[in-house]
Design an enzyme around this catalytic site. Sequence first.
Site, PDB file in Angstrom:
ATOM      1  N   GLY A  99     -10.578   7.590 -12.873  1.00 23.48           N
ATOM      2  CA  GLY A  99     -10.395   7.485 -11.594  1.00 23.48           C
ATOM      3  C   GLY A  99     -11.363   6.402 -10.969  1.00 23.48           C
ATOM      4  O   GLY A  99     -12.214   5.634 -11.633  1.00 23.48           O
ATOM      5  N   GLY A 101     -14.139   5.119  -9.449  1.00 21.53           N
ATOM      6  CA  GLY A 101     -15.387   5.904  -9.307  1.00 21.53           C
ATOM      7  C   GLY A 101     -16.269   5.113  -8.075  1.00 21.53           C
ATOM      8  O   GLY A 101     -17.445   5.764  -7.713  1.00 21.53           O
ATOM      9  N   ASP A 133     -23.278   4.998  -9.574  1.00 18.99           N
ATOM     10  CA  ASP A 133     -23.712   5.264  -8.143  1.00 18.99           C
ATOM     11  C   ASP A 133     -22.606   4.947  -7.095  1.00 18.99           C
ATOM     12  O   ASP A 133     -23.064   4.970  -5.934  1.00 18.99           O
ATOM     13  CB  ASP A 133     -24.887   4.287  -7.927  1.00 18.99           C
ATOM     14  CG  ASP A 133     -24.645   2.721  -8.259  1.00 18.99           C
ATOM     15  OD1 ASP A 133     -23.609   2.478  -8.747  1.00 18.99           O
ATOM     16  OD2 ASP A 133     -25.899   2.106  -8.613  1.00 18.99           O
ATOM     17  N   GLY A 134     -21.455   4.454  -7.545  1.00 18.70           N
ATOM     18  CA  GLY A 134     -20.265   4.199  -6.638  1.00 18.70           C
ATOM     19  C   GLY A 134     -20.369   2.691  -5.822  1.00 18.70           C
ATOM     20  O   GLY A 134     -19.767   2.211  -5.152  1.00 18.70           O
ATOM     21  N   ARG A 184     -10.438  -6.365  -2.836  1.00 17.37           N
ATOM     22  CA  ARG A 184      -9.479  -6.556  -3.708  1.00 17.37           C
ATOM     23  C   ARG A 184      -8.132  -6.494  -3.076  1.00 17.37           C
ATOM     24  O   ARG A 184      -7.775  -5.600  -2.187  1.00 17.37           O
ATOM     25  CB  ARG A 184      -9.752  -5.897  -4.896  1.00 17.37           C
ATOM     26  CG  ARG A 184      -8.934  -6.343  -6.221  1.00 17.37           C
ATOM     27  CD  ARG A 184      -9.610  -5.927  -7.377  1.00 17.37           C
ATOM     28  NE  ARG A 184      -9.331  -4.567  -7.789  1.00 17.37           N
ATOM     29  CZ  ARG A 184      -9.689  -3.823  -8.654  1.00 17.37           C
ATOM     30  NH1 ARG A 184     -10.406  -4.459  -9.916  1.00 17.37           N
ATOM     31  NH2 ARG A 184      -9.682  -2.569  -8.901  1.00 17.37           N
ATOM     32  N   ASP A 260      -7.058   1.993 -18.507  1.00 17.04           N
ATOM     33  CA  ASP A 260      -7.219   2.129 -17.283  1.00 17.04           C
ATOM     34  C   ASP A 260      -7.325   0.877 -16.776  1.00 17.04           C
ATOM     35  O   ASP A 260      -7.468   0.896 -15.355  1.00 17.04           O
ATOM     36  CB  ASP A 260      -8.247   3.064 -16.749  1.00 17.04           C
ATOM     37  CG  ASP A 260      -9.683   2.640 -17.563  1.00 17.04           C
ATOM     38  OD1 ASP A 260      -9.660   2.566 -18.877  1.00 17.04           O
ATOM     39  OD2 ASP A 260     -10.622   2.391 -17.009  1.00 17.04           O
ATOM     40  N   ASN A 261      -7.470  -0.503 -17.220  1.00 16.68           N
ATOM     41  CA  ASN A 261      -7.645  -1.615 -16.812  1.00 16.68           C
ATOM     42  C   ASN A 261      -6.315  -2.325 -17.092  1.00 16.68           C
ATOM     43  O   ASN A 261      -6.319  -3.510 -17.120  1.00 16.68           O
ATOM     44  CB  ASN A 261      -8.771  -2.321 -17.376  1.00 16.68           C
ATOM     45  CG  ASN A 261     -10.198  -1.693 -16.977  1.00 16.68           C
ATOM     46  OD1 ASN A 261     -10.355  -1.065 -15.980  1.00 16.68           O
ATOM     47  ND2 ASN A 261     -11.224  -1.808 -17.617  1.00 16.68           N
ATOM     48  N   ASP A 270      -9.214  -5.678 -12.916  1.00 11.06           N
ATOM     49  CA  ASP A 270     -10.634  -5.572 -13.329  1.00 11.06           C
ATOM     50  C   ASP A 270     -11.402  -6.286 -14.314  1.00 11.06           C
ATOM     51  O   ASP A 270     -11.665  -6.264 -15.232  1.00 11.06           O
ATOM     52  CB  ASP A 270     -10.529  -3.937 -14.024  1.00 11.06           C
ATOM     53  CG  ASP A 270     -10.661  -2.804 -13.138  1.00 11.06           C
ATOM     54  OD1 ASP A 270     -10.415  -3.192 -11.741  1.00 11.06           O
ATOM     55  OD2 ASP A 270     -10.861  -1.624 -13.409  1.00 11.06           O
TER      56      ASP A 270
HETATM   57  P1  AMP Z   1     -14.729  -0.411 -15.280  1.00 14.41           P
HETATM   58  O1  AMP Z   1     -15.433  -0.828 -16.481  1.00 14.41           O
HETATM   59  O2  AMP Z   1     -15.108  -1.186 -14.089  1.00 14.41           O
HETATM   60  O3  AMP Z   1     -13.308  -0.439 -15.445  1.00 14.41           O
HETATM   61  O4  AMP Z   1     -14.926   1.153 -14.872  1.00 14.41           O
HETATM   62  C1  AMP Z   1     -14.488   2.210 -15.859  1.00 14.41           C
HETATM   63  C2  AMP Z   1     -14.891   3.376 -14.997  1.00 14.41           C
HETATM   64  O5  AMP Z   1     -16.105   3.602 -14.576  1.00 14.41           O
HETATM   65  C3  AMP Z   1     -13.848   3.805 -13.844  1.00 14.41           C
HETATM   66  O6  AMP Z   1     -13.556   4.920 -13.627  1.00 14.41           O
HETATM   67  C4  AMP Z   1     -14.922   3.182 -12.666  1.00 14.41           C
HETATM   68  O7  AMP Z   1     -14.555   3.655 -11.237  1.00 14.41           O
HETATM   69  C5  AMP Z   1     -16.330   3.972 -13.017  1.00 14.41           C
HETATM   70  N1  AMP Z   1     -17.412   3.050 -12.838  1.00 14.41           N
HETATM   71  C6  AMP Z   1     -17.571   1.710 -13.368  1.00 14.41           C
HETATM   72  N2  AMP Z   1     -18.642   1.619 -12.240  1.00 14.41           N
HETATM   73  C7  AMP Z   1     -19.128   2.450 -11.563  1.00 14.41           C
HETATM   74  C8  AMP Z   1     -20.273   2.844 -10.737  1.00 14.41           C
HETATM   75  N3  AMP Z   1     -21.098   1.811 -10.362  1.00 14.41           N
HETATM   76  N4  AMP Z   1     -20.112   3.956  -9.990  1.00 14.41           N
HETATM   77  C9  AMP Z   1     -19.129   4.756 -10.253  1.00 14.41           C
HETATM   78  N5  AMP Z   1     -18.166   4.733 -11.002  1.00 14.41           N
HETATM   79  C10 AMP Z   1     -18.063   3.466 -11.840  1.00 14.41           C
HETATM   80 MG    MG Z   2     -11.459  -0.118 -14.452  1.00 18.28          MG
END
Ligand code: AMP
Ligand code: MG
Length: 497
Positions: A99, A101, A133-134, A184, A260-261, A270
């Site tokens: 999801g 995040g 940390d969002g 984005r 998911d990407n 992503d």
């Molecule tokens: P990503 O590698 O950016 O595609 O992220 C993979 C997953 O980790 C996705 O569910 C993102 O929303 C979550 N995510 C990545 N970085 C963060 C963050 N700093 N805080 C919360 N969720 C994160």
């Molecule tokens: Mg992603």
Amino acid sequence: MNTAKAELGAVSLEELRFENRYGKLPQAFYTRLSPTPLPEPYLVAFNPAAADLIGLARDEAARPEFTEIFCGNRLLPGFDPLAANYAGHQFGMFVPQLGDGRAILLGEAAGAQGRWDLQLKGAGLTPYSRMGDGRAVLRSTIREYLASEAMHALGIPTTRALAIVGSDQPVIRETVESAAVLTRMAKSHVRFGSFELFSSRRQHEHVRTLADHVIDQHYPQLREAEQPYLELLREVIVRTARLVAQWQAVGFCHGVMNTDNMSILGLTIDYGPYGFMEGFDWGHICNHSDDGGRYAYNMQPRVAHWNLYCLAEALLPLIEMEDAEDALRAYEGEYERRYTALMRAKFGLASEQDEDAALVQDTLKLLHQARADYTIFFRRLGAFDAAPEADNAPLRDLFQNRDAFAAWTARYRLRLAAEAGRDAERKLRMDGVNPKYVLRNHLAEAAIRKAADQRDYSEIERLMRLLAHPYDEQPAMQSYAEAAPQGTAPLSVSCSS
Ligand code: AMP
Ligand code: MG
């Protein structure tokens, strides 16, 4: 900052019209929530070309409200912010729930060029943040901003970027960095993993609802087909094959091709530890967390195919297994055809010969042995002189093994002899497909350093202007076409963003 006069008919922030059709889907698809306020935000970057897509007047970026809106501190009427839920295979392992995040979908803005999802990346905690940390850090938002616009200018399907808003709020990664929010844009942010979420939970009705949503909004022509869901899979297979062919041809490494990407529209999405190939290496791994090289450059075509199997499996409630398998078999042919066509163009070949694929592979072997710069090689190839006595010094100087280069030259010259056109005409064609400028890591890094250390965003602007015209000669920018200066430690880029 570009404050050029607004396009004809462009509107103010308050006049933008929003809808969020994703937010009309069942509750299980997302969580409705507000972005977390970002303290003392300031505008780091604004992309007028993206504003044009949604019909937003360019000078609106100068208003403080713009900054407040595009970091999530202020909502416009019609916004319906939500974090989407999805699952995905990360490095081959199924994760039942991921999801958004840290991303929040504000809604779709309708402009002259259709509807665009506006999504804030780094807008605070969501129920899907897990240990995160969002937030996003300034460094990674600049990397995504620059790369997505560079890819667009190269003609490669991608999400777009409207703006970056920064804040001095500290964010902890390997070191302490500062927070930023990237806005984005995409026609859709639905991923393969969005389907996997529901199929793994055996919520087959939701799989159907999502497929209907995607078809109605993005593939309406499939509605009339006898088997719209199968046709959807076929279409995504074709788009993904073509996308990856473009990545390989330009030397783009994504770095984290988890399902998911992977975009349901065949977009590059992503941007994390991505990289553009410099010294050519088949097995180049741009993501230093990818120990096994699962997402190495030469693995990308196969991984995309594997990811399409995951999507097909998630669609099995809607289609027959045999049909899905049949559809998946088309991937390799589509990929090979597209890749070979792109590479023929890079070599300046207008005619087709059976041996062309072998010429491409053997040339890449030569590049690999020499670790010759991929972009520079092809750009210089455009000026190849086919006369027998020509030494082609600019090209030759990329190789230490002169004998190997001489043998290769003879072969290429022979191949060109089968072509009709003149050298000058061929060069023109080749310069239109072999970029002079790509987003080299050291260039992005210089822009990041200036922004982070001095709050000087001029280098971001300079790169945006440069990379908007990657095929043009821009004499004043020659140094940006060159390999990283000797002694620059090769950057390894991690997932932490
Ligand atoms: P990503 O590698 O950016 O595609 O992220 C993979 C997953 O980790 C996705 O569910 C993102 O929303 C979550 N995510 C990545 N970085 C963060 C963050 N700093 N805080 C919360 N969720 C994160
Ligand atoms: Mg992603």
